[in-house]
Design a protein around this motif. Structure first.
Motif, PDB file in Angstrom:
ATOM      1  N   ASN A   1     -50.453   7.194 -56.564  1.00 27.16           N
ATOM      2  CA  ASN A   1     -50.361   7.847 -55.251  1.00 27.16           C
ATOM      3  C   ASN A   1     -49.099   8.700 -55.163  1.00 27.16           C
ATOM      4  O   ASN A   1     -49.126   9.822 -54.652  1.00 27.16           O
ATOM      5  CB  ASN A   1     -50.373   6.811 -54.128  1.00 27.16           C
ATOM      6  N   ALA A   2     -47.988   8.154 -55.665  1.00 29.27           N
ATOM      7  CA  ALA A   2     -46.719   8.897 -55.630  1.00 29.27           C
ATOM      8  C   ALA A   2     -46.803  10.139 -56.515  1.00 29.27           C
ATOM      9  O   ALA A   2     -46.350  11.223 -56.138  1.00 29.27           O
ATOM     10  CB  ALA A   2     -45.564   8.004 -56.064  1.00 29.27           C
TER      11      ALA A   2
ATOM     12  N   SER B   1     -45.724   9.778 -49.693  1.00 24.19           N
ATOM     13  CA  SER B   1     -46.114   9.040 -48.489  1.00 24.19           C
ATOM     14  C   SER B   1     -45.507   7.637 -48.450  1.00 24.19           C
ATOM     15  O   SER B   1     -45.103   7.160 -47.396  1.00 24.19           O
ATOM     16  CB  SER B   1     -47.635   8.951 -48.387  1.00 24.19           C
ATOM     17  N   THR B   2     -45.430   6.995 -49.610  1.00 25.97           N
ATOM     18  CA  THR B   2     -44.804   5.665 -49.693  1.00 25.97           C
ATOM     19  C   THR B   2     -43.824   5.687 -50.855  1.00 25.97           C
ATOM     20  O   THR B   2     -44.190   5.388 -51.994  1.00 25.97           O
ATOM     21  CB  THR B   2     -45.865   4.559 -49.902  1.00 25.97           C
TER      22      THR B   2
ATOM     23  N   ASP C   1     -34.968  -6.993 -51.249  1.00 29.58           N
ATOM     24  CA  ASP C   1     -36.206  -6.247 -51.041  1.00 29.58           C
ATOM     25  C   ASP C   1     -35.888  -4.766 -50.867  1.00 29.58           C
ATOM     26  O   ASP C   1     -34.839  -4.407 -50.326  1.00 29.58           O
ATOM     27  CB  ASP C   1     -36.928  -6.755 -49.782  1.00 29.58           C
ATOM     28  N   LEU C   2     -36.806  -3.928 -51.297  1.00 31.38           N
ATOM     29  CA  LEU C   2     -36.639  -2.491 -51.181  1.00 31.38           C
ATOM     30  C   LEU C   2     -37.266  -2.011 -49.882  1.00 31.38           C
ATOM     31  O   LEU C   2     -38.478  -2.139 -49.683  1.00 31.38           O
ATOM     32  CB  LEU C   2     -37.283  -1.782 -52.380  1.00 31.38           C
ATOM     33  N   VAL C   3     -36.440  -1.507 -48.995  1.00 34.89           N
ATOM     34  CA  VAL C   3     -36.913  -1.020 -47.703  1.00 34.89           C
ATOM     35  C   VAL C   3     -36.475   0.418 -47.540  1.00 34.89           C
ATOM     36  O   VAL C   3     -35.285   0.747 -47.690  1.00 34.89           O
ATOM     37  CB  VAL C   3     -36.353  -1.878 -46.545  1.00 34.89           C
ATOM     38  N   TYR C   4     -37.416   1.283 -47.226  1.00 33.64           N
ATOM     39  CA  TYR C   4     -37.117   2.713 -47.138  1.00 33.64           C
ATOM     40  C   TYR C   4     -36.769   3.105 -45.708  1.00 33.64           C
ATOM     41  O   TYR C   4     -37.519   2.833 -44.770  1.00 33.64           O
ATOM     42  CB  TYR C   4     -38.290   3.552 -47.611  1.00 33.64           C
ATOM     43  N   ASP C   5     -35.606   3.718 -45.552  1.00 37.09           N
ATOM     44  CA  ASP C   5     -35.177   4.234 -44.264  1.00 37.09           C
ATOM     45  C   ASP C   5     -35.166   5.750 -44.355  1.00 37.09           C
ATOM     46  O   ASP C   5     -34.247   6.343 -44.907  1.00 37.09           O
ATOM     47  CB  ASP C   5     -33.785   3.700 -43.903  1.00 37.09           C
ATOM     48  N   LYS C   6     -36.208   6.394 -43.809  1.00 39.45           N
ATOM     49  CA  LYS C   6     -36.331   7.845 -43.966  1.00 39.45           C
ATOM     50  C   LYS C   6     -35.268   8.618 -43.187  1.00 39.45           C
ATOM     51  O   LYS C   6     -35.091   9.819 -43.386  1.00 39.45           O
ATOM     52  CB  LYS C   6     -37.724   8.314 -43.549  1.00 39.45           C
TER      53      LYS C   6
END
Length: 198
Positions: free
Chosen positions: A152-153, A164-165, A191-196
């Motif tokens: 997807n990436a 998108s993710t 954990d991997l957390v995305y902060d846009k």
């Protein structure tokens, strides 16, 4: 500072031996439009369960100017099967279509902040990180895969879209660090957390 490379970070350089007898560094893949670097090993059931899925992805995207590099950083003192000789044997047996490098010192795993096997990193043509995390949602049992985050990436990137993710948690065994319990992970690993908005 985060343990794992953050989205937008530059790919750390490396100079590592491969199972094909050559030594590779980041510049050797400079011509690729996208570069996928993934931390893997010989023994992990999550790796073994998804290797053929990864093979299919490599074969699908190689013609689209995407190159793939596998790196084994696991300590041979934790699992003897993860040593270089077993890497060579495994590549000879399975003929995987990627370069397979040995990070015996584990310095590259630390530079990238590899959490598990497998852990995928996708870099754009400027070698900036655009995706980090799992390849698929069920690496141990490929029959249960519903989402292929890696593809997807790559699809988003090749279509010129925003990813998108861009961040998921890798699913697999933790990297086997030298001198540590086989389940040990660095205290900064999280954990991997995305902060846009960052």
């Amino acid at each position: 500072m985060a343990f794992t490379l953050e989205i937008g970070a530059a790919a750390p350089d490396f100079k590592l031996p491969a199972t094909d007898g050559k030594t590779y560094q980041l510049a050797d893949f400079a011509d690729a439009k996208a570069l996928v670097i993934f931390f893997t090993c010989n023994h992990c059931p999550y790796v073994i369960g998804s290797d053929e899925v990864t093979r299919a992805t490599v074969e699908k995207y190689s013609s689209k100017d995407v190159q793939f590099v596998g790196i084994n950083s696991n300590s041979k003192f934790t699992y003897a099967d993860d040593d270089f000789d077993h890497m060579v044997t495994r590549m000879a047996e399975h003929k995987f279509p990627w370069v397979y490098l040995y990070d015996e010192s584990q310095a590259i795993a630390l530079a990238y902040g590899a959490l598990r096997t497998p852990h995928f990193y996708v870099f754009d043509q400027n070698r900036k990180l655009i995706y980090s995390g799992r390849g698929v949602d069920s690496p141990r049992d490929a029959s249960k895969i519903k989402v292929n985050d890696l593809e997807n990436a790559l699809d988003d990137f090749l279509a010129g879209k925003e990813i998108s993710t861009p961040l998921t948690n890798p699913i697999g065994c933790n990297v086997k660090w030298a001198g540590k319990d086989e389940h040990w992970m660095p205290a900064e690993a999280c954990d991997l957390v995305y902060d846009k908005d960052k």
